[in-house]
Write a protein that holds these residues in place. Structure first.
Motif, PDB file in Angstrom:
ATOM      1  N   MET A   9      19.402  44.703  20.752  1.00  0.00           N
ATOM      2  CA  MET A   9      20.629  45.319  21.242  1.00  0.00           C
ATOM      3  C   MET A   9      20.546  45.619  22.734  1.00  0.00           C
ATOM      4  O   MET A   9      21.523  45.445  23.457  1.00  0.00           O
ATOM      5  CB  MET A   9      20.932  46.599  20.466  1.00  0.00           C
ATOM      6  N   ASP A  10      19.398  46.067  23.239  1.00  0.00           N
ATOM      7  CA  ASP A  10      19.285  46.391  24.658  1.00  0.00           C
ATOM      8  C   ASP A  10      19.539  45.165  25.533  1.00  0.00           C
ATOM      9  O   ASP A  10      20.188  45.267  26.579  1.00  0.00           O
ATOM     10  CB  ASP A  10      17.930  47.032  24.987  1.00  0.00           C
ATOM     11  N   VAL A  11      19.087  44.005  25.088  1.00  0.00           N
ATOM     12  CA  VAL A  11      19.309  42.769  25.840  1.00  0.00           C
ATOM     13  C   VAL A  11      20.779  42.380  25.779  1.00  0.00           C
ATOM     14  O   VAL A  11      21.376  41.997  26.794  1.00  0.00           O
ATOM     15  CB  VAL A  11      18.405  41.636  25.320  1.00  0.00           C
ATOM     16  N   ARG A  12      21.394  42.507  24.601  1.00  0.00           N
ATOM     17  CA  ARG A  12      22.823  42.191  24.472  1.00  0.00           C
ATOM     18  C   ARG A  12      23.653  43.085  25.380  1.00  0.00           C
ATOM     19  O   ARG A  12      24.570  42.618  26.061  1.00  0.00           O
ATOM     20  CB  ARG A  12      23.282  42.348  23.017  1.00  0.00           C
ATOM     21  N   ASN A  49      11.069  51.052  35.849  1.00  0.00           N
ATOM     22  CA  ASN A  49      11.774  50.733  37.097  1.00  0.00           C
ATOM     23  C   ASN A  49      11.340  49.388  37.661  1.00  0.00           C
ATOM     24  O   ASN A  49      12.154  48.639  38.201  1.00  0.00           O
ATOM     25  CB  ASN A  49      11.561  51.830  38.136  1.00  0.00           C
ATOM     26  N   LYS A  50      10.058  49.060  37.513  1.00  0.00           N
ATOM     27  CA  LYS A  50       9.548  47.763  37.983  1.00  0.00           C
ATOM     28  C   LYS A  50      10.248  46.626  37.232  1.00  0.00           C
ATOM     29  O   LYS A  50      10.689  45.648  37.829  1.00  0.00           O
ATOM     30  CB  LYS A  50       8.036  47.695  37.758  1.00  0.00           C
ATOM     31  N   HIS A  51      10.386  46.792  35.929  1.00  0.00           N
ATOM     32  CA  HIS A  51      11.050  45.760  35.130  1.00  0.00           C
ATOM     33  C   HIS A  51      12.553  45.699  35.424  1.00  0.00           C
ATOM     34  O   HIS A  51      13.139  44.611  35.420  1.00  0.00           O
ATOM     35  CB  HIS A  51      10.783  45.965  33.643  1.00  0.00           C
ATOM     36  N   ALA A  52      13.167  46.839  35.689  1.00  0.00           N
ATOM     37  CA  ALA A  52      14.593  46.843  36.044  1.00  0.00           C
ATOM     38  C   ALA A  52      14.823  46.036  37.314  1.00  0.00           C
ATOM     39  O   ALA A  52      15.763  45.244  37.392  1.00  0.00           O
ATOM     40  CB  ALA A  52      15.097  48.274  36.215  1.00  0.00           C
ATOM     41  N   LYS A  53      13.973  46.211  38.302  1.00  0.00           N
ATOM     42  CA  LYS A  53      14.111  45.447  39.547  1.00  0.00           C
ATOM     43  C   LYS A  53      13.963  43.957  39.295  1.00  0.00           C
ATOM     44  O   LYS A  53      14.653  43.149  39.919  1.00  0.00           O
ATOM     45  CB  LYS A  53      13.084  45.928  40.572  1.00  0.00           C
ATOM     46  N   LYS A  54      13.103  43.596  38.360  1.00  0.00           N
ATOM     47  CA  LYS A  54      12.877  42.179  38.077  1.00  0.00           C
ATOM     48  C   LYS A  54      14.049  41.561  37.330  1.00  0.00           C
ATOM     49  O   LYS A  54      14.427  40.421  37.610  1.00  0.00           O
ATOM     50  CB  LYS A  54      11.566  41.993  37.324  1.00  0.00           C
ATOM     51  N   TYR A  55      14.654  42.281  36.384  1.00  0.00           N
ATOM     52  CA  TYR A  55      15.809  41.662  35.713  1.00  0.00           C
ATOM     53  C   TYR A  55      17.019  41.657  36.634  1.00  0.00           C
ATOM     54  O   TYR A  55      17.839  40.745  36.583  1.00  0.00           O
ATOM     55  CB  TYR A  55      16.092  42.234  34.322  1.00  0.00           C
ATOM     56  N   GLN A  56      17.129  42.626  37.523  1.00  0.00           N
ATOM     57  CA  GLN A  56      18.209  42.602  38.504  1.00  0.00           C
ATOM     58  C   GLN A  56      18.035  41.431  39.468  1.00  0.00           C
ATOM     59  O   GLN A  56      19.018  40.781  39.855  1.00  0.00           O
ATOM     60  CB  GLN A  56      18.263  43.933  39.257  1.00  0.00           C
ATOM     61  N   ALA A  57      16.796  41.134  39.843  1.00  0.00           N
ATOM     62  CA  ALA A  57      16.531  39.983  40.719  1.00  0.00           C
ATOM     63  C   ALA A  57      16.881  38.671  40.017  1.00  0.00           C
ATOM     64  O   ALA A  57      17.468  37.772  40.631  1.00  0.00           O
ATOM     65  CB  ALA A  57      15.065  39.982  41.150  1.00  0.00           C
ATOM     66  N   ALA A  58      16.558  38.588  38.732  1.00  0.00           N
ATOM     67  CA  ALA A  58      16.921  37.389  37.963  1.00  0.00           C
ATOM     68  C   ALA A  58      18.436  37.234  37.925  1.00  0.00           C
ATOM     69  O   ALA A  58      18.968  36.127  38.075  1.00  0.00           O
ATOM     70  CB  ALA A  58      16.341  37.462  36.550  1.00  0.00           C
ATOM     71  N   MET A  59      19.147  38.340  37.759  1.00  0.00           N
ATOM     72  CA  MET A  59      20.607  38.279  37.720  1.00  0.00           C
ATOM     73  C   MET A  59      21.174  37.874  39.074  1.00  0.00           C
ATOM     74  O   MET A  59      22.133  37.109  39.141  1.00  0.00           O
ATOM     75  CB  MET A  59      21.188  39.626  37.261  1.00  0.00           C
ATOM     76  N   ARG A  60      20.593  38.361  40.154  1.00  0.00           N
ATOM     77  CA  ARG A  60      21.049  37.951  41.489  1.00  0.00           C
ATOM     78  C   ARG A  60      20.918  36.434  41.655  1.00  0.00           C
ATOM     79  O   ARG A  60      21.818  35.772  42.178  1.00  0.00           O
ATOM     80  CB  ARG A  60      20.260  38.669  42.591  1.00  0.00           C
ATOM     81  N   LYS A  61      19.811  35.886  41.178  1.00  0.00           N
ATOM     82  CA  LYS A  61      19.600  34.437  41.270  1.00  0.00           C
ATOM     83  C   LYS A  61      20.615  33.691  40.402  1.00  0.00           C
ATOM     84  O   LYS A  61      21.124  32.641  40.809  1.00  0.00           O
ATOM     85  CB  LYS A  61      18.179  34.080  40.861  1.00  0.00           C
ATOM     86  N   GLU A 108      13.756  35.219  31.797  1.00  0.00           N
ATOM     87  CA  GLU A 108      13.148  36.268  32.621  1.00  0.00           C
ATOM     88  C   GLU A 108      13.971  37.560  32.522  1.00  0.00           C
ATOM     89  O   GLU A 108      13.415  38.646  32.370  1.00  0.00           O
ATOM     90  CB  GLU A 108      13.070  35.783  34.065  1.00  0.00           C
ATOM     91  N   PHE A 109      15.280  37.427  32.619  1.00  0.00           N
ATOM     92  CA  PHE A 109      16.171  38.579  32.495  1.00  0.00           C
ATOM     93  C   PHE A 109      15.904  39.301  31.168  1.00  0.00           C
ATOM     94  O   PHE A 109      15.665  40.509  31.145  1.00  0.00           O
ATOM     95  CB  PHE A 109      17.630  38.104  32.567  1.00  0.00           C
ATOM     96  N   ALA A 110      15.927  38.554  30.077  1.00  0.00           N
ATOM     97  CA  ALA A 110      15.754  39.154  28.746  1.00  0.00           C
ATOM     98  C   ALA A 110      14.382  39.816  28.605  1.00  0.00           C
ATOM     99  O   ALA A 110      14.286  40.945  28.097  1.00  0.00           O
ATOM    100  CB  ALA A 110      15.948  38.103  27.665  1.00  0.00           C
ATOM    101  N   SER A 111      13.335  39.146  29.053  1.00  0.00           N
ATOM    102  CA  SER A 111      11.995  39.716  28.870  1.00  0.00           C
ATOM    103  C   SER A 111      11.820  40.999  29.667  1.00  0.00           C
ATOM    104  O   SER A 111      11.159  41.942  29.209  1.00  0.00           O
ATOM    105  CB  SER A 111      10.915  38.701  29.225  1.00  0.00           C
ATOM    106  N   HIS A 112      12.439  41.086  30.850  1.00  0.00           N
ATOM    107  CA  HIS A 112      12.293  42.308  31.650  1.00  0.00           C
ATOM    108  C   HIS A 112      13.188  43.438  31.133  1.00  0.00           C
ATOM    109  O   HIS A 112      12.820  44.611  31.242  1.00  0.00           O
ATOM    110  CB  HIS A 112      12.538  42.021  33.126  1.00  0.00           C
ATOM    111  N   VAL A 113      14.330  43.113  30.530  1.00  0.00           N
ATOM    112  CA  VAL A 113      15.133  44.158  29.885  1.00  0.00           C
ATOM    113  C   VAL A 113      14.337  44.750  28.714  1.00  0.00           C
ATOM    114  O   VAL A 113      14.246  45.974  28.571  1.00  0.00           O
ATOM    115  CB  VAL A 113      16.497  43.607  29.391  1.00  0.00           C
ATOM    116  N   GLU A 114      13.751  43.882  27.911  1.00  0.00           N
ATOM    117  CA  GLU A 114      12.932  44.349  26.787  1.00  0.00           C
ATOM    118  C   GLU A 114      11.780  45.222  27.280  1.00  0.00           C
ATOM    119  O   GLU A 114      11.517  46.295  26.727  1.00  0.00           O
ATOM    120  CB  GLU A 114      12.370  43.161  26.012  1.00  0.00           C
ATOM    121  N   ALA A 115      11.084  44.747  28.306  1.00  0.00           N
ATOM    122  CA  ALA A 115       9.933  45.481  28.832  1.00  0.00           C
ATOM    123  C   ALA A 115      10.353  46.822  29.420  1.00  0.00           C
ATOM    124  O   ALA A 115       9.635  47.823  29.273  1.00  0.00           O
ATOM    125  CB  ALA A 115       9.214  44.636  29.881  1.00  0.00           C
TER     126      ALA A 115
END
Length: 116
Positions: free
Chosen positions: A63-66, A30-42, A9-16
């Motif tokens: 590279m963006d995901v890395r 911004n919507k996708h940033a909030k979602k990958y941040q939420a995945a990281m919190r979990k 989930e983190f990777a797919s939202h960073v890509e998006a």
């Protein structure tokens, strides 16, 4: 949700997010940033097992995901994360800029994406 599913989930939202930025769609980005941040919190809630799961992204094809993974893993896996960020910072584009900024904040002592 399993750590592996959260990492995906983190990777797919960073890509998006990156793709949305390149389209000029900040709202979607911004919507996708909030979602990958939420995945990281979990992942952080799981503890080091969650952080360890994220380390697979240090070798992701994009590279963006890395860079995003390295930014969050800087305290936990300093050597590996810094290597990814330093390599990316030597390039061009958004990921290079982000990597440079993360390294700058780390050196200044202002980095705080994954507090102890």
């Amino acid at each position: 949700m399993t750590p592996a599913a959260l990492v995906d989930e983190f990777a797919s939202h960073v890509e998006a997010q990156t793709d949305a930025i390149f389209r000029g769609d900040a709202k979607t980005g911004n919507k996708h940033a909030k979602k990958y941040q939420a995945a990281m919190r979990k992942l952080r809630e799981i503890g080091d097992e969650g952080r360890e799961a994220l380390t697979v992204l240090l070798n992701h094809s994009r590279m963006d995901v890395r860079v995003a993974a390295a930014a969050y893993l800087l305290r936990y896996r300093t050597h590996e994360a810094k290597a990814v960020l330093e390599h990316a910072a030597g390039g061009e584009g958004l990921a290079a800029f982000e990597a440079s900024e993360v390294l700058k904040r780390w050196e200044e002592g202002a980095w705080n994406l994954d507090p102890a």
